[in-house]
Write a protein that holds these residues in place. Sequence first.
Motif, PDB file in Angstrom:
ATOM      1  N   VAL A   4       2.814   6.844  -2.717  1.00  0.00           N
ATOM      2  CA  VAL A   4       3.188   5.448  -2.477  1.00  0.00           C
ATOM      3  C   VAL A   4       2.037   4.611  -3.009  1.00  0.00           C
ATOM      4  CG1 VAL A   4       3.541   3.656  -0.738  1.00  0.00           C
ATOM      5  CG2 VAL A   4       4.619   5.883  -0.447  1.00  0.00           C
ATOM      6  N   THR A   5       2.363   3.694  -3.924  1.00  0.00           N
ATOM      7  CA  THR A   5       1.358   2.835  -4.540  1.00  0.00           C
ATOM      8  C   THR A   5       1.739   1.381  -4.298  1.00  0.00           C
ATOM      9  OG1 THR A   5       1.068   4.505  -6.253  1.00  0.00           O
ATOM     10  CG2 THR A   5       0.178   2.321  -6.716  1.00  0.00           C
ATOM     11  N   VAL A   6       0.769   0.580  -3.863  1.00  0.00           N
ATOM     12  CA  VAL A   6       0.986  -0.859  -3.678  1.00  0.00           C
ATOM     13  C   VAL A   6       0.769  -1.519  -5.034  1.00  0.00           C
ATOM     14  CG1 VAL A   6       0.262  -2.958  -2.454  1.00  0.00           C
ATOM     15  CG2 VAL A   6       0.113  -0.713  -1.310  1.00  0.00           C
ATOM     16  N   VAL A   7       1.825  -2.178  -5.563  1.00  0.00           N
ATOM     17  CA  VAL A   7       1.722  -2.821  -6.876  1.00  0.00           C
ATOM     18  C   VAL A   7       1.648  -4.345  -6.781  1.00  0.00           C
ATOM     19  CG1 VAL A   7       2.788  -0.892  -8.106  1.00  0.00           C
ATOM     20  CG2 VAL A   7       4.223  -2.756  -7.264  1.00  0.00           C
ATOM     21  N   ALA A   8       2.064  -4.899  -5.644  1.00  0.00           N
ATOM     22  CA  ALA A   8       1.955  -6.344  -5.404  1.00  0.00           C
ATOM     23  C   ALA A   8       1.751  -6.541  -3.905  1.00  0.00           C
ATOM     24  CB  ALA A   8       3.200  -7.075  -5.882  1.00  0.00           C
ATOM     25  N   ARG A   9       1.097  -7.638  -3.546  1.00  0.00           N
ATOM     26  CA  ARG A   9       0.780  -7.870  -2.138  1.00  0.00           C
ATOM     27  C   ARG A   9       1.002  -9.331  -1.793  1.00  0.00           C
ATOM     28  NH1 ARG A   9      -3.641  -4.464   0.561  1.00  0.00           N
ATOM     29  NH2 ARG A   9      -1.735  -3.366   1.099  1.00  0.00           N
ATOM     30  N   GLY A  10       1.649  -9.559  -0.653  1.00  0.00           N
ATOM     31  CA  GLY A  10       1.805 -10.909  -0.140  1.00  0.00           C
ATOM     32  C   GLY A  10       0.457 -11.439   0.304  1.00  0.00           C
ATOM     33  N   GLU A  11       0.213 -12.715   0.002  1.00  0.00           N
ATOM     34  CA  GLU A  11      -1.033 -13.372   0.407  1.00  0.00           C
ATOM     35  C   GLU A  11      -0.712 -14.768   0.922  1.00  0.00           C
ATOM     36  OE1 GLU A  11      -3.482 -13.121  -3.125  1.00  0.00           O
ATOM     37  OE2 GLU A  11      -4.160 -11.112  -2.555  1.00  0.00           O
TER      38      GLU A  11
ATOM     39  N   ARG B 247       1.004 -22.195   1.409  1.00  0.00           N
ATOM     40  CA  ARG B 247       1.932 -21.419   0.574  1.00  0.00           C
ATOM     41  C   ARG B 247       2.335 -20.159   1.327  1.00  0.00           C
ATOM     42  NH1 ARG B 247      -0.064 -19.700  -4.729  1.00  0.00           N
ATOM     43  NH2 ARG B 247       2.124 -19.377  -5.099  1.00  0.00           N
ATOM     44  N   PRO B 248       3.266 -20.264   2.269  1.00  0.00           N
ATOM     45  CA  PRO B 248       3.638 -19.105   3.093  1.00  0.00           C
ATOM     46  C   PRO B 248       4.263 -17.959   2.311  1.00  0.00           C
ATOM     47  CG  PRO B 248       5.060 -20.992   3.564  1.00  0.00           C
ATOM     48  CD  PRO B 248       3.985 -21.481   2.646  1.00  0.00           C
ATOM     49  N   GLY B 249       4.757 -18.231   1.112  1.00  0.00           N
ATOM     50  CA  GLY B 249       5.363 -17.176   0.299  1.00  0.00           C
ATOM     51  C   GLY B 249       4.464 -16.683  -0.824  1.00  0.00           C
ATOM     52  N   ALA B 250       3.180 -17.023  -0.789  1.00  0.00           N
ATOM     53  CA  ALA B 250       2.273 -16.641  -1.868  1.00  0.00           C
ATOM     54  C   ALA B 250       2.121 -15.120  -1.938  1.00  0.00           C
ATOM     55  CB  ALA B 250       0.906 -17.286  -1.677  1.00  0.00           C
ATOM     56  N   ALA B 251       2.078 -14.615  -3.154  1.00  0.00           N
ATOM     57  CA  ALA B 251       1.904 -13.178  -3.400  1.00  0.00           C
ATOM     58  C   ALA B 251       1.351 -13.019  -4.806  1.00  0.00           C
ATOM     59  CB  ALA B 251       3.235 -12.447  -3.268  1.00  0.00           C
ATOM     60  N   ARG B 252       0.810 -11.819  -5.077  1.00  0.00           N
ATOM     61  CA  ARG B 252       0.304 -11.564  -6.429  1.00  0.00           C
ATOM     62  C   ARG B 252       0.511 -10.109  -6.806  1.00  0.00           C
ATOM     63  NH1 ARG B 252      -4.960  -9.117  -6.696  1.00  0.00           N
ATOM     64  NH2 ARG B 252      -5.815  -8.932  -4.602  1.00  0.00           N
ATOM     65  N   VAL B 253       0.675  -9.896  -8.091  1.00  0.00           N
ATOM     66  CA  VAL B 253       0.711  -8.546  -8.640  1.00  0.00           C
ATOM     67  C   VAL B 253      -0.738  -8.073  -8.705  1.00  0.00           C
ATOM     68  CG1 VAL B 253       1.258  -7.154 -10.674  1.00  0.00           C
ATOM     69  CG2 VAL B 253       2.803  -8.990  -9.961  1.00  0.00           C
ATOM     70  N   LEU B 254      -1.000  -6.892  -8.210  1.00  0.00           N
ATOM     71  CA  LEU B 254      -2.362  -6.371  -8.205  1.00  0.00           C
ATOM     72  C   LEU B 254      -2.756  -5.913  -9.613  1.00  0.00           C
ATOM     73  CD1 LEU B 254      -2.309  -4.264  -4.905  1.00  0.00           C
ATOM     74  CD2 LEU B 254      -3.006  -6.646  -5.229  1.00  0.00           C
ATOM     75  N   GLY B 255      -3.938  -6.270 -10.045  1.00  0.00           N
ATOM     76  CA  GLY B 255      -4.433  -5.833 -11.338  1.00  0.00           C
ATOM     77  C   GLY B 255      -4.603  -4.327 -11.387  1.00  0.00           C
ATOM     78  N   GLU B 256      -5.053  -3.778 -10.294  1.00  0.00           N
ATOM     79  CA  GLU B 256      -5.224  -2.331 -10.159  1.00  0.00           C
ATOM     80  C   GLU B 256      -4.420  -1.898  -8.928  1.00  0.00           C
ATOM     81  OE1 GLU B 256      -6.456   1.296 -11.389  1.00  0.00           O
ATOM     82  OE2 GLU B 256      -7.043  -0.563 -12.369  1.00  0.00           O
ATOM     83  N   PRO B 257      -3.292  -1.213  -9.136  1.00  0.00           N
ATOM     84  CA  PRO B 257      -2.487  -0.774  -7.985  1.00  0.00           C
ATOM     85  C   PRO B 257      -3.314   0.084  -7.020  1.00  0.00           C
ATOM     86  CG  PRO B 257      -1.269  -0.484 -10.019  1.00  0.00           C
ATOM     87  CD  PRO B 257      -2.681  -0.828 -10.406  1.00  0.00           C
ATOM     88  N   LEU B 258      -2.954   0.021  -5.741  1.00  0.00           N
ATOM     89  CA  LEU B 258      -3.637   0.791  -4.702  1.00  0.00           C
ATOM     90  C   LEU B 258      -2.799   2.000  -4.327  1.00  0.00           C
ATOM     91  CD1 LEU B 258      -4.541  -2.157  -2.288  1.00  0.00           C
ATOM     92  CD2 LEU B 258      -6.065  -1.047  -3.950  1.00  0.00           C
ATOM     93  N   VAL B 259      -3.361   3.181  -4.421  1.00  0.00           N
ATOM     94  CA  VAL B 259      -2.662   4.374  -3.946  1.00  0.00           C
ATOM     95  C   VAL B 259      -2.800   4.391  -2.433  1.00  0.00           C
ATOM     96  CG1 VAL B 259      -2.527   6.885  -4.009  1.00  0.00           C
ATOM     97  CG2 VAL B 259      -3.088   5.616  -6.091  1.00  0.00           C
ATOM     98  N   ALA B 260      -1.688   4.188  -1.740  1.00  0.00           N
ATOM     99  CA  ALA B 260      -1.707   4.065  -0.283  1.00  0.00           C
ATOM    100  C   ALA B 260      -1.520   5.403   0.415  1.00  0.00           C
ATOM    101  CB  ALA B 260      -0.629   3.085   0.166  1.00  0.00           C
ATOM    102  N   THR B 261      -0.564   6.198  -0.039  1.00  0.00           N
ATOM    103  CA  THR B 261      -0.238   7.465   0.628  1.00  0.00           C
ATOM    104  C   THR B 261       0.107   8.509  -0.419  1.00  0.00           C
ATOM    105  OG1 THR B 261       0.783   6.136   2.392  1.00  0.00           O
ATOM    106  CG2 THR B 261       1.159   8.510   2.464  1.00  0.00           C
ATOM    107  N   THR B 262      -0.379   9.724  -0.208  1.00  0.00           N
ATOM    108  CA  THR B 262      -0.011  10.846  -1.073  1.00  0.00           C
ATOM    109  C   THR B 262       0.377  12.034  -0.199  1.00  0.00           C
ATOM    110  OG1 THR B 262      -2.286  11.668  -1.204  1.00  0.00           O
ATOM    111  CG2 THR B 262      -1.567  10.154  -2.952  1.00  0.00           C
TER     112      THR B 262
END
Length: 130
Positions: A92-99, A104-119
């Motif tokens: 499971v990799t996080v590719v975008a995250r709400g911020e 701006r309650p709906g602000a989010a961004r695509v992560l420049g470097e995805p985060l490996v969350a679970t393997t």
Amino acid sequence: MSAEVGTRVVHRRYVPYSDAHYAGNLVDGAYSLKLFGDVATEMCIVTDGDEGLFASYADVQFKEAVRAGDVLEISCTLTRVGTRSRTLDLAVTVVARGEPTPERPGAARVLGEPLVATTATGTVVVPPRA
């Protein structure tokens, strides 16, 4: 249909705020395991024409937090083909995250470097071939 080592299946999923259980909008680890079950089911359908059954997990690693508002990529790669069992590498990799902010309650961004969350490594079983 043919179960071949290297076959890969990928899902993408938005994590709704209704699935957050902890402070900081954290989602429990079982959420990732459920997603692994979904992607493994598709792998069995693609390779064997059957939903198969998840038999076991090995080496589950929770490496980064999964939060409500994340966009996840769930990948499954077939690494071993037995007579009726299949071994899968799962991530499971996080590719975008709400911020969200008050402005701006709906602000989010695509992560420049995805985060490996679970393997994990998983084993599924499928019916014998006819």
